[in-house]
Design an enzyme around this catalytic site. Structure first.
Site, PDB file in Angstrom:
ATOM      1  N   ARG A  82      -4.940  10.593   4.541  1.00 40.37           N
ATOM      2  CA  ARG A  82      -3.722  11.749   4.532  1.00 40.37           C
ATOM      3  C   ARG A  82      -2.823  11.562   3.623  1.00 40.37           C
ATOM      4  NH1 ARG A  82      -1.500  13.170   7.833  1.00 40.37           N
ATOM      5  NH2 ARG A  82       0.447  12.976   7.704  1.00 40.37           N
ATOM      6  N   ARG A  89      -8.546  -0.575   4.944  1.00 40.65           N
ATOM      7  CA  ARG A  89      -7.720   0.496   4.205  1.00 40.65           C
ATOM      8  C   ARG A  89      -6.353   0.037   3.929  1.00 40.65           C
ATOM      9  NH1 ARG A  89      -7.213   6.003   7.362  1.00 40.65           N
ATOM     10  NH2 ARG A  89      -5.661   6.097   5.734  1.00 40.65           N
ATOM     11  N   LEU A 101       8.647   7.165  16.816  1.00 41.56           N
ATOM     12  CA  LEU A 101       8.192   8.060  15.652  1.00 41.56           C
ATOM     13  C   LEU A 101       6.781   9.038  15.599  1.00 41.56           C
ATOM     14  CD1 LEU A 101      10.658   6.170  14.027  1.00 41.56           C
ATOM     15  CD2 LEU A 101       9.422   6.889  11.993  1.00 41.56           C
ATOM     16  N   CYS A 103      -4.499  11.824  12.729  1.00 44.09           N
ATOM     17  CA  CYS A 103      -5.018  10.585  13.061  1.00 44.09           C
ATOM     18  C   CYS A 103      -4.840  10.054  14.199  1.00 44.09           C
ATOM     19  CB  CYS A 103      -4.666   9.705  11.901  1.00 44.09           C
ATOM     20  SG  CYS A 103      -3.125   8.948  12.116  1.00 44.09           S
ATOM     21  N   ASP A 160       5.532   0.689  11.954  1.00 40.68           N
ATOM     22  CA  ASP A 160       4.504   0.004  11.534  1.00 40.68           C
ATOM     23  C   ASP A 160       4.322  -1.669  11.704  1.00 40.68           C
ATOM     24  OD1 ASP A 160       4.365   1.732   8.087  1.00 40.68           O
ATOM     25  OD2 ASP A 160       3.855   2.324  10.142  1.00 40.68           O
ATOM     26  N   LYS A 167       1.053  -1.282  -0.006  1.00 41.89           N
ATOM     27  CA  LYS A 167       0.000   0.128  -0.123  1.00 41.89           C
ATOM     28  C   LYS A 167       0.730   1.217   0.092  1.00 41.89           C
ATOM     29  CE  LYS A 167      -1.445   1.404   4.290  1.00 41.89           C
ATOM     30  NZ  LYS A 167      -1.463   3.014   4.571  1.00 41.89           N
ATOM     31  N   ASN A 168       2.115   1.187   0.831  1.00 44.72           N
ATOM     32  CA  ASN A 168       2.718   2.685   0.964  1.00 44.72           C
ATOM     33  C   ASN A 168       3.679   2.617  -0.200  1.00 44.72           C
ATOM     34  OD1 ASN A 168       1.085   2.641   3.092  1.00 44.72           O
ATOM     35  ND2 ASN A 168       2.892   2.323   4.757  1.00 44.72           N
ATOM     36  N   ARG A 224       0.880  14.550  13.008  1.00 48.29           N
ATOM     37  CA  ARG A 224       1.119  14.245  11.654  1.00 48.29           C
ATOM     38  C   ARG A 224       1.309  15.400  10.832  1.00 48.29           C
ATOM     39  NH1 ARG A 224      -0.649   8.474   9.725  1.00 48.29           N
ATOM     40  NH2 ARG A 224       1.042   8.552   8.470  1.00 48.29           N
ATOM     41  N   PRO A 225       2.126  16.379  11.489  1.00 45.42           N
ATOM     42  CA  PRO A 225       2.140  17.568  10.445  1.00 45.42           C
ATOM     43  C   PRO A 225       2.785  17.543   8.942  1.00 45.42           C
ATOM     44  CG  PRO A 225       3.936  17.557  12.045  1.00 45.42           C
ATOM     45  CD  PRO A 225       2.964  16.317  12.342  1.00 45.42           C
ATOM     46  N   ILE A 226       2.633  18.580   8.314  1.00 38.29           N
ATOM     47  CA  ILE A 226       3.325  18.470   6.664  1.00 38.29           C
ATOM     48  C   ILE A 226       4.373  19.684   6.529  1.00 38.29           C
ATOM     49  CG2 ILE A 226       1.683  17.138   5.892  1.00 38.29           C
ATOM     50  CD1 ILE A 226       0.621  19.870   4.542  1.00 38.29           C
ATOM     51  N   ASP A 227       4.601  20.125   7.826  1.00 42.61           N
ATOM     52  CA  ASP A 227       5.497  21.490   7.762  1.00 42.61           C
ATOM     53  C   ASP A 227       6.898  21.139   6.789  1.00 42.61           C
ATOM     54  OD1 ASP A 227       6.114  19.659  10.076  1.00 42.61           O
ATOM     55  OD2 ASP A 227       7.624  20.992  10.716  1.00 42.61           O
ATOM     56  N   LEU A 228       7.418  20.037   7.138  1.00 40.48           N
ATOM     57  CA  LEU A 228       8.628  19.669   6.382  1.00 40.48           C
ATOM     58  C   LEU A 228       8.190  19.558   4.895  1.00 40.48           C
ATOM     59  CD1 LEU A 228      10.319  17.000   8.675  1.00 40.48           C
ATOM     60  CD2 LEU A 228      10.656  19.551   8.753  1.00 40.48           C
TER      61      LEU A 228
HETATM   62  C1  EPZ Z   1       4.512   7.122   6.240  1.00 37.00           C
HETATM   63  O1  EPZ Z   1       3.682   8.114   6.856  1.00 37.00           O
HETATM   64  C2  EPZ Z   1       3.646   5.631   6.072  1.00 37.00           C
HETATM   65  N1  EPZ Z   1       2.605   5.906   5.276  1.00 37.00           N
HETATM   66  C3  EPZ Z   1       3.241   5.431   7.475  1.00 37.00           C
HETATM   67  O2  EPZ Z   1       2.526   4.158   7.637  1.00 37.00           O
HETATM   68  C4  EPZ Z   1       4.421   5.221   8.381  1.00 37.00           C
HETATM   69  O3  EPZ Z   1       4.352   4.986   9.688  1.00 37.00           O
HETATM   70  C5  EPZ Z   1       5.508   6.293   8.382  1.00 37.00           C
HETATM   71  O4  EPZ Z   1       5.873   6.803   7.087  1.00 37.00           O
HETATM   72  C6  EPZ Z   1       6.673   6.265   8.919  1.00 37.00           C
HETATM   73  O5  EPZ Z   1       7.341   5.006   8.474  1.00 37.00           O
HETATM   74  C7  EPZ Z   1       2.494   6.057   3.899  1.00 37.00           C
HETATM   75  O6  EPZ Z   1       3.524   5.703   3.482  1.00 37.00           O
HETATM   76  C8  EPZ Z   1       1.304   6.181   3.391  1.00 37.00           C
HETATM   77  P1  EPZ Z   1       6.496  10.656   8.224  1.00 37.00           P
HETATM   78  P2  EPZ Z   1       4.353   9.340   6.750  1.00 37.00           P
HETATM   79  O7  EPZ Z   1       6.580  11.678   7.189  1.00 37.00           O
HETATM   80  O8  EPZ Z   1       5.139   9.908   5.384  1.00 37.00           O
HETATM   81  C9  EPZ Z   1       6.929  13.688  11.517  1.00 37.00           C
HETATM   82  C10 EPZ Z   1       0.707   2.790   7.919  1.00 37.00           C
HETATM   83  O9  EPZ Z   1       0.465   2.246   8.928  1.00 37.00           O
HETATM   84  N2  EPZ Z   1       6.899  14.676  10.561  1.00 37.00           N
HETATM   85  O10 EPZ Z   1       7.736   9.674   7.644  1.00 37.00           O
HETATM   86  O11 EPZ Z   1       3.287  10.389   7.091  1.00 37.00           O
HETATM   87  C11 EPZ Z   1       5.782  12.822  11.716  1.00 37.00           C
HETATM   88  O12 EPZ Z   1       4.820  13.647  12.511  1.00 37.00           O
HETATM   89  C12 EPZ Z   1       1.157   4.229   7.969  1.00 37.00           C
HETATM   90  O13 EPZ Z   1       0.705   2.089   6.667  1.00 37.00           O
HETATM   91  C13 EPZ Z   1       6.914  15.862  10.565  1.00 37.00           C
HETATM   92  O14 EPZ Z   1       6.947  16.252  12.026  1.00 37.00           O
HETATM   93  O15 EPZ Z   1       5.395   9.486   7.906  1.00 37.00           O
HETATM   94  C14 EPZ Z   1       6.221  11.637  12.179  1.00 37.00           C
HETATM   95  O16 EPZ Z   1       6.495  11.733  13.637  1.00 37.00           O
HETATM   96  C15 EPZ Z   1       0.986   4.739   9.255  1.00 37.00           C
HETATM   97  N3  EPZ Z   1       6.738  17.143   9.662  1.00 37.00           N
HETATM   98  C16 EPZ Z   1       7.610  11.507  11.547  1.00 37.00           C
HETATM   99  O17 EPZ Z   1       8.102  12.672  11.151  1.00 37.00           O
HETATM  100  C17 EPZ Z   1       6.480  16.753   8.407  1.00 37.00           C
HETATM  101  O18 EPZ Z   1       6.308  17.358   7.637  1.00 37.00           O
HETATM  102  C18 EPZ Z   1       7.688  10.485  10.352  1.00 37.00           C
HETATM  103  O19 EPZ Z   1       6.805  10.731   9.527  1.00 37.00           O
HETATM  104  C19 EPZ Z   1       6.404  15.143   8.152  1.00 37.00           C
HETATM  105  C20 EPZ Z   1       6.402  14.411   9.160  1.00 37.00           C
END
Ligand code: EPZ
Length: 421
Positions: free
Chosen positions: A92, A399, A329, A116, A307, A22-23, A121-125
């Site tokens: 998301r 999902r 994480l 969620c 995960d 999925k990912n 889960r911010p998107i600031d980065l």
């Molecule tokens: C991906 O989510 C996966 N989802 C998640 O799987 C997985 O848990 C996660 O990566 C970590 O491996 C998909 O690929 C669709 P991140 P993502 O950005 O991209 C922080 C599942 O169960 N962060 O690597 O959203 C964030 O809050 C799902 O299949 C910021 O602070 O994860 C987290 O603490 C759940 N600012 C950490 O980084 C940002 O702009 C890692 O998040 C982005 C992230």
């Protein structure tokens, strides 16, 4: 709403085929927006999130022919660059259309993804990186409005934290940017690697695939043309079934799997007493004589995956001794603890660490799923609980797991999907 009725106590045996990841499929589907030519995706998992993102493509004007595992997509006639709330709020990962829409069309509006169960889960980065590539970004009315009228330009981006989605959005944005983009502290999960390989298959120069530093030469606004893409096997689905075998003390075989993507999970199951036969595309697990406790810290790939945290906690619940599990994480990824304790587990939380004291018996009960991986942990525990367990709110499971109850039933589990009356 559906629920799963599980009668515990059955051993598992036989073999199942692992579905596409999925990912990996989600960023790949988003990346098709970089192309104005038809292309085919194969080995898609048959799960809700994939259908949701394909629906978003059609809402933007793309054409999609989708049967269970194959999608023929043509985004030559995109009419809108607005990803609306009703779709993004369901999933998301829709935020992954931000990079491709912006770099191809010079503007887009994407609803802010909700948080969620597992965290804010911010998107600031993501946004900071796109701004450094020349985007002007405004957040208004729950939407990210991004603009780059003259297209994006290459930039040097250092991510403060490793972010899978952030890396994926920037890789896609960089693919059609003007000039070179250098990403430092990039994610290197197998799903990110496949996205990079897909972009490279369109003739884009990408250096550092599979490392924490990527360098991408953009096409200066020229759309890409992709070959057929086959989605890689789902390492988290595979890990979940390995945990099902470990917790029921069974031996099963997983086919169409990449053991190289599962090294951390296999290593931890070996430390708990399991053993493995690993072939080219299959893994056979042999159960532990006595399931030993385990200490886990979740961290980015190739470390132990967040995960898989909930699933391993379910296995640790019946291990002989105390396990310590630290979630690094996400700030709220222990929603499964209280539900596992309802089944008779003995888990204590202290900040981001869970202490799991092994118990000899679990007892069936009504439990509630809260997020995707927590749901699978409850199913695993129910497989060994005495009596019947009803796992409710399994729309979370649907999902991300392709026919979980069908695959478990084929291995001998007593699991039935029922409708709430
Ligand atoms: C991906 O989510 C996966 N989802 C998640 O799987 C997985 O848990 C996660 O990566 C970590 O491996 C998909 O690929 C669709 P991140 P993502 O950005 O991209 C922080 C599942 O169960 N962060 O690597 O959203 C964030 O809050 C799902 O299949 C910021 O602070 O994860 C987290 O603490 C759940 N600012 C950490 O980084 C940002 O702009 C890692 O998040 C982005 C992230």
């Amino acid at each position: 709403m559906d629920y799963l009725e599980i009668v515990g106590g059955s051993k598992l045996k036989g073999a199942i085929t692992i579905s596409g990841a999925k990912n990996a499929a989600l960023p790949i589907i988003a990346a098709t927006l970089l192309s104005d030519k038809p292309l085919t995706l194969t080995n898609l998992p048959n799960v809700v999130d994939i259908r949701t993102l394909l629906k978003l493509l059609t809402m933007l004007g793309g054409s999609v022919e989708h049967n269970e595992t194959i999608a023929n997509i043509n985004n030559s006639d995109i009419q809108s660059t607005k990803a609306v709330y009703e779709i993004v709020s369901q999933m998301r990962a829709s935020i992954l259309v931000l990079g491709p829409l912006l770099t191809r069309f010079g503007e887009c509006e994407v609803s802010l993804p909700g948080g969620c169960a597992i965290g804010q889960r911010p998107i600031d980065l993501h946004l900071k990186a796109l701004e450094s590539m020349g985007a002007t970004i405004e957040i208004k009315g729950g939407y990210v409005r991004a603009e780059a009228k003259d297209g994006l330009h290459g930039a040097k981006i250092i991510f403060d934290k490793i972010t899978v989605g952030g890396t994926e959005n920037v890789v896609m944005a960089a693919a059609m940017a003007h000039g070179t983009t250098n990403i430092i502290n990039a994610a290197k999960e197998p799903e990110v690697v496949q996205l990079c390989e897909m972009i490279a298959s369109a003739g884009i120069e990408i250096e550092g695939i599979g490392t924490n530093e990527l360098t991408i030469e953009g096409t200066c606004g020229k759309p890409l043309e992709f070959p057929t893409i086959e989605v890689i096997p789902d390492r988290i689905e595979a890990g979940t079934y390995l945990c099902a075998a470990a917790i029921t003390s069974s031996s099963i075989t997983l086919n169409k799997v990449n053991a190289g993507h599962l090294r951390a999970s296999i290593d931890k199951l070996e430390s708990m007493g399991c053993s493995f036969d690993i072939e080219d595309e299959s893994i056979t697990i042999h159960p532990a004589i006595t399931l030993k406790p385990v200490d886990l810290i979740t961290i980015e790939y190739p470390g132990f995956p967040t995960d898989m945290q909930a699933q391993f906690m379910a296995v640790a619940v019946i291990a002989e001794g105390e396990s310590l599990i630290e979630e690094r994480l996400f700030e709220n990824r222990f929603m499964h603890v209280s539900e596992l304790n309802r089944l008779g587990a003995d888990i204590w939380l202290k900040g981001s660490t869970a202490a799991v004291k092994g118990v000899s018996t679990l007892y069936g009960a009504d439990v509630m799923a809260t997020d995707l991986r927590a749901s699978s942990a409850l199913v695993l525990a129910a497989l060994v609980a005495e009596g019947t367990t009803n796992v409710r709110r399994i729309y979370h499971l649907d999902r991300g797991y392709d026919d979980l109850e069908g695959k478990l039933s084929s291995l001998g589990a007593q699991i039935t999907r029922k409708k709430e009356v």
